[in-house]
Design a protein around this motif. Sequence first.
Motif, PDB file in Angstrom:
ATOM      1  N   GLY A 188       0.797  -1.221   0.000  1.00  0.00           N
ATOM      2  CA  GLY A 188       0.000   0.000   0.000  1.00  0.00           C
ATOM      3  C   GLY A 188       0.827   1.267   0.000  1.00  0.00           C
ATOM      4  N   PRO A 189       0.181   2.407  -0.284  1.00  0.00           N
ATOM      5  CA  PRO A 189       0.865   3.698  -0.275  1.00  0.00           C
ATOM      6  C   PRO A 189       1.618   3.928   1.029  1.00  0.00           C
ATOM      7  N   GLY A 190       2.818   4.501   0.896  1.00  0.00           N
ATOM      8  CA  GLY A 190       3.652   4.733   2.064  1.00  0.00           C
ATOM      9  C   GLY A 190       4.645   3.620   2.313  1.00  0.00           C
ATOM     10  N   THR A 191       4.599   2.543   1.474  1.00  0.00           N
ATOM     11  CA  THR A 191       5.561   1.453   1.566  1.00  0.00           C
ATOM     12  C   THR A 191       6.285   1.341   0.226  1.00  0.00           C
ATOM     13  N   GLU A 192       7.262   0.440   0.165  1.00  0.00           N
ATOM     14  CA  GLU A 192       7.966   0.246  -1.106  1.00  0.00           C
ATOM     15  C   GLU A 192       7.129  -0.578  -2.084  1.00  0.00           C
ATOM     16  N   ASN A 193       5.998  -1.072  -1.629  1.00  0.00           N
ATOM     17  CA  ASN A 193       5.061  -1.817  -2.485  1.00  0.00           C
ATOM     18  C   ASN A 193       3.730  -1.066  -2.479  1.00  0.00           C
ATOM     19  N   PRO A 194       3.604  -0.034  -3.318  1.00  0.00           N
ATOM     20  CA  PRO A 194       2.524   0.955  -3.142  1.00  0.00           C
ATOM     21  C   PRO A 194       1.138   0.570  -3.639  1.00  0.00           C
ATOM     22  N   CYS A 195       0.904  -0.688  -3.982  1.00  0.00           N
ATOM     23  CA  CYS A 195      -0.403  -1.086  -4.502  1.00  0.00           C
ATOM     24  C   CYS A 195      -0.893  -2.364  -3.823  1.00  0.00           C
ATOM     25  N   ALA A 196      -2.134  -2.710  -4.093  1.00  0.00           N
ATOM     26  CA  ALA A 196      -2.725  -4.026  -3.818  1.00  0.00           C
ATOM     27  C   ALA A 196      -3.083  -4.301  -2.367  1.00  0.00           C
ATOM     28  N   GLU A 197      -2.887  -3.342  -1.456  1.00  0.00           N
ATOM     29  CA  GLU A 197      -3.258  -3.601  -0.063  1.00  0.00           C
ATOM     30  C   GLU A 197      -4.767  -3.789   0.086  1.00  0.00           C
ATOM     31  N   ASP A 198      -5.537  -3.050  -0.719  1.00  0.00           N
ATOM     32  CA  ASP A 198      -6.997  -3.131  -0.613  1.00  0.00           C
ATOM     33  C   ASP A 198      -7.553  -4.378  -1.305  1.00  0.00           C
ATOM     34  N   THR A 199      -7.076  -4.672  -2.515  1.00  0.00           N
ATOM     35  CA  THR A 199      -7.583  -5.850  -3.212  1.00  0.00           C
ATOM     36  C   THR A 199      -7.159  -7.137  -2.499  1.00  0.00           C
ATOM     37  N   GLU A 200      -5.951  -7.150  -1.928  1.00  0.00           N
ATOM     38  CA  GLU A 200      -5.526  -8.330  -1.165  1.00  0.00           C
ATOM     39  C   GLU A 200      -6.463  -8.556   0.008  1.00  0.00           C
ATOM     40  N   TYR A 201      -6.842  -7.451   0.665  1.00  0.00           N
ATOM     41  CA  TYR A 201      -7.720  -7.574   1.831  1.00  0.00           C
ATOM     42  C   TYR A 201      -9.116  -8.034   1.417  1.00  0.00           C
ATOM     43  N   MET A 202      -9.659  -7.431   0.375  1.00  0.00           N
ATOM     44  CA  MET A 202     -11.008  -7.789  -0.061  1.00  0.00           C
ATOM     45  C   MET A 202     -11.078  -9.230  -0.559  1.00  0.00           C
ATOM     46  N   CYS A 203      -9.978  -9.737  -1.095  1.00  0.00           N
ATOM     47  CA  CYS A 203      -9.954 -11.138  -1.539  1.00  0.00           C
ATOM     48  C   CYS A 203     -10.207 -12.099  -0.386  1.00  0.00           C
ATOM     49  N   ARG A 204      -9.859 -11.673   0.812  1.00  0.00           N
ATOM     50  CA  ARG A 204     -10.033 -12.566   1.964  1.00  0.00           C
ATOM     51  C   ARG A 204     -11.502 -12.869   2.215  1.00  0.00           C
ATOM     52  N   LEU A 205     -12.389 -11.954   1.832  1.00  0.00           N
ATOM     53  CA  LEU A 205     -13.814 -12.222   2.003  1.00  0.00           C
ATOM     54  C   LEU A 205     -14.217 -13.423   1.163  1.00  0.00           C
ATOM     55  N   LEU A 206     -13.701 -13.504  -0.068  1.00  0.00           N
ATOM     56  CA  LEU A 206     -14.016 -14.628  -0.937  1.00  0.00           C
ATOM     57  C   LEU A 206     -13.457 -15.922  -0.365  1.00  0.00           C
ATOM     58  N   VAL A 207     -12.264 -15.850   0.203  1.00  0.00           N
ATOM     59  CA  VAL A 207     -11.633 -17.033   0.784  1.00  0.00           C
ATOM     60  C   VAL A 207     -12.463 -17.581   1.944  1.00  0.00           C
TER      61      VAL A 207
END
Length: 309
Positions: A188-207
Amino acid sequence: MDISVIISTCNRCGQLNRLFEALAAVKVKTGLEWEVLMIDNASSDDTTDVLYREAEKKRFPLKPLYEAQPGKSNGVNKGIAEARGSLLIFTDDDVEPDSGWLSGYWKAACQYPEFYGFAGRLLPRWDGPIPKWFRLHKDIGVLASLEHRRDLGKKAVPLLKGAVPGGANAALRMSAVKRMGEFRTDLGPGTENPCAEDTEYMCRLLVTGGHFLYVPEALAFHRNDSKRFTRQYALLWAEHAARCEVLSKRPKMKRSILGIPRYLMRQAVERYALWQLCAVGEKRFRKQIRFRQTWGEIKGYRRLKKERK
């Protein structure tokens, strides 16, 4: 408490007024209890002061919070920990909700108890003319995501299997959030990996067996700064997005070379050659975008290899 809105912000104190005006115009039915948790995520500007000054106006139920650890995910996690609502709505500081936004989400949550996740309608609001190059290339998936558009029509429908919303306009029941845990703080923003924090989290609902419902009445507008939309920015975004997707999914590898899937090595050579051999122009840019996506995936796998040592 019925609804908690969670917004993490960093160093955008001069741009928050548009969000405040939109939130102040939100209409809710009598008796609906809601709160807006805005988290100053280690800002170096006057964000905290701006939040408290707005809270004093009491135009909407704003609760300012502070998170000293940099990274948007840390701010969102702070909001989740403080939230009291049975429905949590996630959005960003560059989003302007429509007046019926909250009512749309709450109506859907009450009407469809079988759904634990909700994805509101999201439309772009451009601050200036749309760049010509973007109009020509927004059919490319990774560039389409830059526009922040989710428009499936005016009827509530389940999202397609495997589809998840981003964090600009989505909602989860608190009961689901308790099962899903916290956002990953390495993404996520503010880290060296600035994307995908939200989609990774939302994927957990499907899991966990949950599903998302598209809610057109929960409309919000994402502000797009046309000056920021340059070709160089798009190339960097394509690489970051591909790298972060690998890091979020952490796929297992069967056939690899130095930790990189063999097919990606072949793809990188092929796409680089096609890019270099292509004449100057729009076609060349499309080839370059595809190469940068592959290069981003390779960088993601290289990072995974280091982490697994």
